[in-house]
Design an enzyme around this catalytic site. Structure first.
Site, PDB file in Angstrom:
ATOM      1  N   GLU A  16       1.358  -5.879  13.184  1.00 28.43           N
ATOM      2  CA  GLU A  16       0.262  -5.950  14.150  1.00 28.43           C
ATOM      3  C   GLU A  16      -0.328  -7.366  14.127  1.00 28.43           C
ATOM      4  O   GLU A  16      -0.799  -7.876  15.128  1.00 28.43           O
ATOM      5  CB  GLU A  16      -0.807  -4.914  13.774  1.00 28.43           C
ATOM      6  N   ARG A  68       0.816  -1.224   0.000  1.00 34.36           N
ATOM      7  CA  ARG A  68       0.000   0.000   0.000  1.00 34.36           C
ATOM      8  C   ARG A  68       0.845   1.267   0.000  1.00 34.36           C
ATOM      9  O   ARG A  68       0.357   2.338  -0.364  1.00 34.36           O
ATOM     10  CB  ARG A  68      -0.980  -0.039   1.174  1.00 34.36           C
TER      11      ARG A  68
HETATM   12  O1  PRP Z   1       3.045  -0.001  11.476  1.00 32.24           O
HETATM   13  P1  PRP Z   1       2.944  -1.465  11.237  1.00 32.24           P
HETATM   14  O2  PRP Z   1       2.511  -2.226  12.469  1.00 32.24           O
HETATM   15  O3  PRP Z   1       4.162  -2.048  10.617  1.00 32.24           O
HETATM   16  O4  PRP Z   1       1.717  -1.711  10.237  1.00 32.24           O
HETATM   17  C1  PRP Z   1       1.472  -0.929   9.085  1.00 32.24           C
HETATM   18  C2  PRP Z   1       1.737  -1.701   7.826  1.00 32.24           C
HETATM   19  O5  PRP Z   1       0.806  -2.791   7.713  1.00 32.24           O
HETATM   20  C3  PRP Z   1       0.173  -2.726   6.445  1.00 32.24           C
HETATM   21  O6  PRP Z   1       0.850  -3.454   5.478  1.00 32.24           O
HETATM   22  P2  PRP Z   1       0.803  -5.039   5.319  1.00 32.24           P
HETATM   23  O7  PRP Z   1       2.072  -5.606   5.860  1.00 32.24           O
HETATM   24  O8  PRP Z   1      -0.494  -5.545   5.850  1.00 32.24           O
HETATM   25  O9  PRP Z   1       0.939  -5.242   3.755  1.00 32.24           O
HETATM   26  P3  PRP Z   1       0.093  -4.745   2.471  1.00 32.24           P
HETATM   27  O10 PRP Z   1       0.352  -3.258   2.314  1.00 32.24           O
HETATM   28  O11 PRP Z   1       0.730  -5.514   1.361  1.00 32.24           O
HETATM   29  O12 PRP Z   1      -1.353  -5.057   2.674  1.00 32.24           O
HETATM   30  C4  PRP Z   1       0.198  -1.259   6.094  1.00 32.24           C
HETATM   31  O13 PRP Z   1       0.045  -1.044   4.704  1.00 32.24           O
HETATM   32  C5  PRP Z   1       1.521  -0.810   6.608  1.00 32.24           C
HETATM   33  O14 PRP Z   1       2.566  -1.065   5.674  1.00 32.24           O
HETATM   34  N1  ADE Z   2      -5.669  -1.739  11.620  1.00 31.12           N
HETATM   35  C1  ADE Z   2      -5.127  -1.730  10.407  1.00 31.12           C
HETATM   36  N2  ADE Z   2      -5.853  -1.344   9.329  1.00 31.12           N
HETATM   37  C2  ADE Z   2      -5.304  -1.342   8.099  1.00 31.12           C
HETATM   38  N3  ADE Z   2      -4.052  -1.710   7.841  1.00 31.12           N
HETATM   39  C3  ADE Z   2      -3.284  -2.084   8.875  1.00 31.12           C
HETATM   40  N4  ADE Z   2      -1.997  -2.469   8.947  1.00 31.12           N
HETATM   41  C4  ADE Z   2      -1.713  -2.749  10.234  1.00 31.12           C
HETATM   42  N5  ADE Z   2      -2.771  -2.539  11.017  1.00 31.12           N
HETATM   43  C5  ADE Z   2      -3.779  -2.118  10.199  1.00 31.12           C
END
Ligand code: PRP
Ligand code: ADE
Length: 182
Positions: free
Chosen positions: A102, A65
Site C-alpha cells: 500500500e 507482523r
Molecule cells: O495486503 P498488503 O497491501 O500487502 O499489506 C499488508 C501487509 O503490510 C504490512 O506489512 P509491512 O510490509 O508493513 O511489514 P511489517 O509487518 O514488517 O510492518 C502488514 O503486516 C501486511 O503484511
Molecule cells: N492501513 C494499514 N494499517 C496497518 N498495516 C498496514 N499494512 C498495509 N496497510 C496497512
C-alpha cells in the site's frame, strides 16, 4: 466467543493512527491488541478452532507482523511454522518474489527446503490491505510445490481489494474484523 463478539472486541482494542507511516494512510495498529492478553489469546484460540480438521501441516507467516500471530497459532495447532522474510535475512538457499505494498515496494524470500509437496499450508498475517504480501507469499509456497488454499488475517481492509485479489488466486480468506476505508 462467537466471531461477531470477537470482531466487536477487536474493533475496540485495535487503535488507529492517522497519517502513519505516510500522509493519507490510516494505520491499524495490532500492537494495541497484543497488549491485551485476553484479546490476543481469543484470536489464537478462535483461529485454532476455525482451522481444526482442515489437515493443515504448516503455517507460513510473513515478516514481521505475520510472525506475531502465525507462530503462536502453529504452536497451538501442533504444526510447523515457516517464516517468509524480507531480503537477505534467511541464511540458507532461498527463492524470492517482489511485490507492491500500500505504501511502497518490497521483496520476500523463503528457504528452498521449507515446504514439501505434500504440505497443506495456511498463510497467516496480521492485516490484509492490497493483498500484495500474501499474493507474493502464495507464489513462493506454490513454487516449492506446497498446497495453499487458505489465508487468515486479524484485520481485513475490504476497500483495498485484497480479498478479491487473493480469491482470484484460489484462496479462501478468513478474517476477524473488517475496517472500512483506507
Ligand atoms: O495486503 P498488503 O497491501 O500487502 O499489506 C499488508 C501487509 O503490510 C504490512 O506489512 P509491512 O510490509 O508493513 O511489514 P511489517 O509487518 O514488517 O510492518 C502488514 O503486516 C501486511 O503484511
Ligand atoms: N492501513 C494499514 N494499517 C496497518 N498495516 C498496514 N499494512 C498495509 N496497510 C496497512
Amino acid at each position: 466467543m462467537t466471531h461477531t463478539e470477537l470482531s466487536r472486541l477487536l474493533e475496540q482494542v485495535i487503535k488507529s493512527v492517522q497519517d502513519y507511516p505516510k500522509p493519507g494512510i490510516l494505520f491499524r495498529d495490532v500492537t494495541s491488541l497484543m497488549q491485551d492478553g485476553a484479546a490476543f489469546a481469543a484470536v489464537i484460540d478462535h483461529l485454532k478452532q476455525h482451522y481444526s480438521g482442515h489437515g493443515i501441516t504448516k503455517i507460513v507467516g510473513t515478516e514481521s507482523r505475520g510472525f506475531i500471530f502465525g507462530a503462536p497459532l502453529a504452536y497451538a495447532m501442533g504444526v510447523a511454522f515457516v517464516p517468509v522474510r524480507k531480503p537477505g535475512k534467511l541464511p540458507r538457499e532461498t527463492i524470492a518474489e517482489s511485490y507492491q505494498l500500500e505504501y511502497g515496494q518490497d521483496t520476500l524470500e523463503i528457504h528452498l527446503d521449507a515446504i514439501a509437496p505434500e504440505d497443506k499450508v495456511l498463510l497467516v498475517d496480521d492485516l490484509l490491505a492490497t493483498g500484495g504480501t500474501i499474493d507474493a507469499t502464495t507464489k513462493l509456497v506454490r513454487r516449492l510445490g506446497g498446497q495453499v488454499t487458505d489465508a487468515t488475517f486479524v484485520v481485513n481492509l475490504p476497500d483495498l481489494g485484497g480479498q478479491l485479489r487473493l480469491e482470484a488466486l484460489g484462496l479462501t480468506i478468513h478474517s476477524l474484523v473488517d475496517f472500512p476505508g483506507h
